[in-house]
Design a protein around this motif. Structure first.
Motif: not given
Length: 340
Positions: A67-80
């Motif tokens: 869901a966040l990737r739709h808004e933030y295309r390039t930032e690092r997103i880590i699933v904990l």
């Protein structure tokens, strides 16, 4: 007209991020925005945190990350949290999410963080294997950074010893409490949640650590009435007037996130502290007044001197359990985002 209004102050959040970055003294801050950013709104919070210097976003599940990737295309997103099904892992791979791995199965083609259990007793590896090519980080989870520094330091030392030969990988241990109290936990990055929202990880006044609450919750009195001696308010007659007593009815209840166990909590009515009395209902609760006030008098449930930490002590819980439960559904409340 909405029954209550929840205000999210992104200016306060940015200032909290900068306060935490100063405490980290060179280590990176990764903003934890799981559970809709602890009830504050993940999309808005993520943008503000990144703009203030956070270098990654942390979530609990792959769907939250997607869901966040739709808004933030390039930032690092880590699933904990746990990786989930093979289908979700494939979706994570396609979206460029990073996964925390707590067992020996490392999915191919996904950047992963190996999680070592040093004392939390939940997810995590008992022994750290030699990191595969997909591994970009090593992590653990502190159990008592907010309550038992001695045990927390034992966890930190176990992690340091287990990972010192892999210092080329990003090592991250600290949560908000550890950022503020245990500098030896900082390593390369810290996963900051509660303090970023201006909530004290120690359930004390957040101002003690130069933190500003981000969420405030307001409403107004919907009815005012005088109880005569022997009359009561609410289910079960839990509050019975001993003398002529003015009460105000607040149009918020546990259906909005104001819990039943908050009877006895203190809120502000017309700028003055007032005690919640009687049983909290799904859609309303009562406050004891010292005089007749007009319908529409302003009520502060959280914010402007009414701390979530104080409510948490009454309810026997933690501040961010309360904020996670505040309902921002447009059918129940109006949510406003400001930058003050």
């Amino acid at each position: 007209m909405h029954r209550s209004e929840i205000t999210i102050n992104l200016g306060a959040l940015r200032r909290n991020v900068r306060t935490l970055l100063r405490a980290l003294d060179g280590a990176r801050l990764w903003a934890v925005v799981k559970a809709d950013a602890y009830g504050h709104g993940a999309v808005d919070v993520a943008g503000a945190a990144l703009g203030a210097g956070a270098s990654a976003l942390c979530v609990a599940t792959i769907p939250e990350g997607l869901a966040l990737r739709h808004e933030y295309r390039t930032e690092r997103i880590i699933v904990l949290g746990p990786a989930g099904s093979n289908r979700e892992v494939a979706q994570a791979r396609d979206a460029g999410l990073e996964l925390a791995i707590s067992d020996s199965e490392v999915p191919e083609g996904v950047r992963v963080h190996l999680k070592l259990d040093t004392g939390m007793g939940r997810y995590g590896l008992s022994e750290l294997p030699s990191p595969a090519n997909e591994v970009v980080g090593l992590m653990t989870h502190l159990a008592t950074a907010d309550s038992d520094a001695v045990f927390a330091r034992k966890q930190i030392e176990r992690f340091r010893v287990a990972t010192e030969q892999y210092s080329h990988l990003a090592r991250h241990v600290a949560n908000s409490a550890a950022v503020l109290r245990l500098p030896e936990s900082h390593f390369d990055a810290a996963r900051c949640g509660v303090a970023m929202y201006g909530l004290s990880p120690f359930n004390t006044d957040p101002a003690e650590d130069n933190l500003e609450p981000v969420l405030s919750w307001h409403t107004s009195l919907a009815q005012v009435k005088l109880l005569q001696p022997g009359q009561s308010t609410g289910y079960g007659r839990q509050f019975i007037a001993q003398a002529p007593t003015w009460i105000g009815i607040v149009p918020v209840g546990y259906g909005d996130g104001f819990r039943r166990d908050l009877t006895g909590a203190e809120i502000r009515v017309a700028g003055e502290p007032r005690r919640v009395v009687g049983t909290v209902s799904m859609d309303s609760f009562a406050v004891e007044l010292d005089r007749e006030l007009p319908v529409g008098a302003p009520v502060v449930i959280i914010g402007h001197g009414v701390l979530a930490e104080a409510h948490a002590r009454v309810a026997g819980t933690i501040n961010y359990e309360l904020t996670c439960g505040v309902k921002t559904d447009a059918l129940r409340a109006r949510r406003t985002v400001v930058d003050g």
